[in-house]
Motif scaffolding. Sequence first.
Motif, PDB file in Angstrom:
ATOM      1  N   PHE A 135       0.831  -1.205   0.000  1.00  0.00           N
ATOM      2  CA  PHE A 135       0.000   0.000   0.000  1.00  0.00           C
ATOM      3  C   PHE A 135       0.868   1.259   0.000  1.00  0.00           C
ATOM      4  O   PHE A 135       1.909   1.315   0.665  1.00  0.00           O
ATOM      5  N   MET A 136       0.401   2.293  -0.687  1.00  0.00           N
ATOM      6  CA  MET A 136       1.063   3.593  -0.595  1.00  0.00           C
ATOM      7  C   MET A 136       1.038   4.124   0.833  1.00  0.00           C
ATOM      8  O   MET A 136       1.974   4.809   1.263  1.00  0.00           O
ATOM      9  N   ILE A 203      10.219  11.248  -4.337  1.00  0.00           N
ATOM     10  CA  ILE A 203       8.911  11.750  -4.762  1.00  0.00           C
ATOM     11  C   ILE A 203       8.210  12.448  -3.600  1.00  0.00           C
ATOM     12  O   ILE A 203       7.641  13.538  -3.748  1.00  0.00           O
ATOM     13  N   LEU A 204       8.257  11.824  -2.420  1.00  0.00           N
ATOM     14  CA  LEU A 204       7.641  12.419  -1.243  1.00  0.00           C
ATOM     15  C   LEU A 204       8.297  13.751  -0.895  1.00  0.00           C
ATOM     16  O   LEU A 204       7.612  14.745  -0.624  1.00  0.00           O
ATOM     17  N   ALA A 205       9.624  13.787  -0.903  1.00  0.00           N
ATOM     18  CA  ALA A 205      10.339  15.027  -0.584  1.00  0.00           C
ATOM     19  C   ALA A 205       9.973  16.132  -1.561  1.00  0.00           C
ATOM     20  O   ALA A 205       9.788  17.296  -1.178  1.00  0.00           O
ATOM     21  N   ALA A 272       0.789  11.635  -6.716  1.00  0.00           N
ATOM     22  CA  ALA A 272      -0.548  12.177  -6.438  1.00  0.00           C
ATOM     23  C   ALA A 272      -0.977  11.830  -5.021  1.00  0.00           C
ATOM     24  O   ALA A 272      -1.593  12.653  -4.330  1.00  0.00           O
ATOM     25  N   TRP A 273      -0.652  10.606  -4.575  1.00  0.00           N
ATOM     26  CA  TRP A 273      -0.991  10.223  -3.201  1.00  0.00           C
ATOM     27  C   TRP A 273      -0.256  11.111  -2.205  1.00  0.00           C
ATOM     28  O   TRP A 273      -0.831  11.558  -1.206  1.00  0.00           O
ATOM     29  N   VAL A 275       0.882  14.176  -2.596  1.00  0.00           N
ATOM     30  CA  VAL A 275       0.312  15.523  -2.602  1.00  0.00           C
ATOM     31  C   VAL A 275      -0.996  15.542  -1.827  1.00  0.00           C
ATOM     32  O   VAL A 275      -1.247  16.440  -1.009  1.00  0.00           O
ATOM     33  N   ARG A 276      -1.814  14.525  -2.060  1.00  0.00           N
ATOM     34  CA  ARG A 276      -3.130  14.474  -1.406  1.00  0.00           C
ATOM     35  C   ARG A 276      -3.011  14.269   0.103  1.00  0.00           C
ATOM     36  O   ARG A 276      -3.887  14.701   0.862  1.00  0.00           O
ATOM     37  N   ASN A 277      -1.929  13.622   0.532  1.00  0.00           N
ATOM     38  CA  ASN A 277      -1.756  13.309   1.955  1.00  0.00           C
ATOM     39  C   ASN A 277      -0.621  14.093   2.600  1.00  0.00           C
ATOM     40  O   ASN A 277      -0.097  13.702   3.645  1.00  0.00           O
ATOM     41  N   ALA A 278      -0.281  15.216   2.004  1.00  0.00           N
ATOM     42  CA  ALA A 278       0.857  16.001   2.500  1.00  0.00           C
ATOM     43  C   ALA A 278       0.686  16.408   3.953  1.00  0.00           C
ATOM     44  O   ALA A 278       1.673  16.457   4.706  1.00  0.00           O
ATOM     45  N   ASP A 279      -0.531  16.697   4.372  1.00  0.00           N
ATOM     46  CA  ASP A 279      -0.750  17.147   5.748  1.00  0.00           C
ATOM     47  C   ASP A 279      -0.287  16.110   6.770  1.00  0.00           C
ATOM     48  O   ASP A 279       0.143  16.470   7.867  1.00  0.00           O
ATOM     49  N   ALA A 280      -0.376  14.833   6.404  1.00  0.00           N
ATOM     50  CA  ALA A 280       0.029  13.776   7.335  1.00  0.00           C
ATOM     51  C   ALA A 280       1.531  13.794   7.575  1.00  0.00           C
ATOM     52  O   ALA A 280       2.000  13.300   8.598  1.00  0.00           O
ATOM     53  N   PHE A 281       2.287  14.366   6.637  1.00  0.00           N
ATOM     54  CA  PHE A 281       3.744  14.400   6.748  1.00  0.00           C
ATOM     55  C   PHE A 281       4.262  15.779   7.128  1.00  0.00           C
ATOM     56  O   PHE A 281       5.433  15.931   7.440  1.00  0.00           O
ATOM     57  N   TRP A 282       3.398  16.795   7.081  1.00  0.00           N
ATOM     58  CA  TRP A 282       3.906  18.166   7.139  1.00  0.00           C
ATOM     59  C   TRP A 282       4.726  18.456   8.382  1.00  0.00           C
ATOM     60  O   TRP A 282       5.824  18.996   8.315  1.00  0.00           O
TER      61      TRP A 282
END
Length: 288
Positions: A135-136, A203-205, A272-273, A275-282
Amino acid sequence: MILITGATGNIGQELVRALDAQGAELRLLVRDPARAAALPARAERFVGDLDEPSTPAAALAGVEKLFLLTPGIGTAHTAQAVAAAEAAGVRHLVHLSSANVLGDPMPAMGRWHHEREEIVRGCGIPATILRPGGFMTNALEWVPTIRAEGYVLDPVGPGRFAPIDPADIAAVAARVLTEDGHRGAEYVLTGDECLTVAEQVRILAGALGRRIEVREARTPAEAVRARFPHGVPQALAEAVVEGFALMRADTIGLRTDTVERLLGRRPGTFEAWCVRNADAFWSAAAVG
């Protein structure tokens, strides 16, 4: 009526929303009603736990279709739920398994899922088996080390796999639960990009606009501790180590076109995942 187990998890939440958008009649099996507060209000809640033998029969009363997700090790939950579904007259069962069953030789993770599949195949209910790959959302396991020191521990080095967005798994599950032609089918689901962990981190960074270091795990034990900081049963720890070794050796990666064939569109990308879930990592990335 469709009963959704695992309704508050990464796949379950997406599945509930997808089915609700289609107007399906839903019942959600939840242990903690508070965790389901953000889910559609019209979906019926059934508070229970698959650890309780009485829960499956009560939750399945009047249910025609079942989405079955049974986490952890062993087959007891699956066996109890399937037996209760047969007794309740369920007409279609969609079972979430794992692509690990395709291993040759089959790893421990695959054997556990295979045993559950055998229970499902051996019952009298027409079933569809979904076998997703990684899973992503597993990337969320990186948050503690990103927060602490701005790095991600990489246990698989050159190994590649095609992570899948749980929203795509849910979209497939919604499709097979609501249209004909899928009974008896077994679908292997992956994303569209075979990536190393280092490539995922880049990609995440990029999505977060922050630098994140990649450190290769020095020992299998270190990799297990990073994934399960609060400890884990020995059998599961050994299975995780075995899984990491197999992933490291696979420098090509398993990728299927099943999501595209079933949904008529390509699977979502890891970018895309992110970007959509950036708040979880911010908050984690902000200190990196």
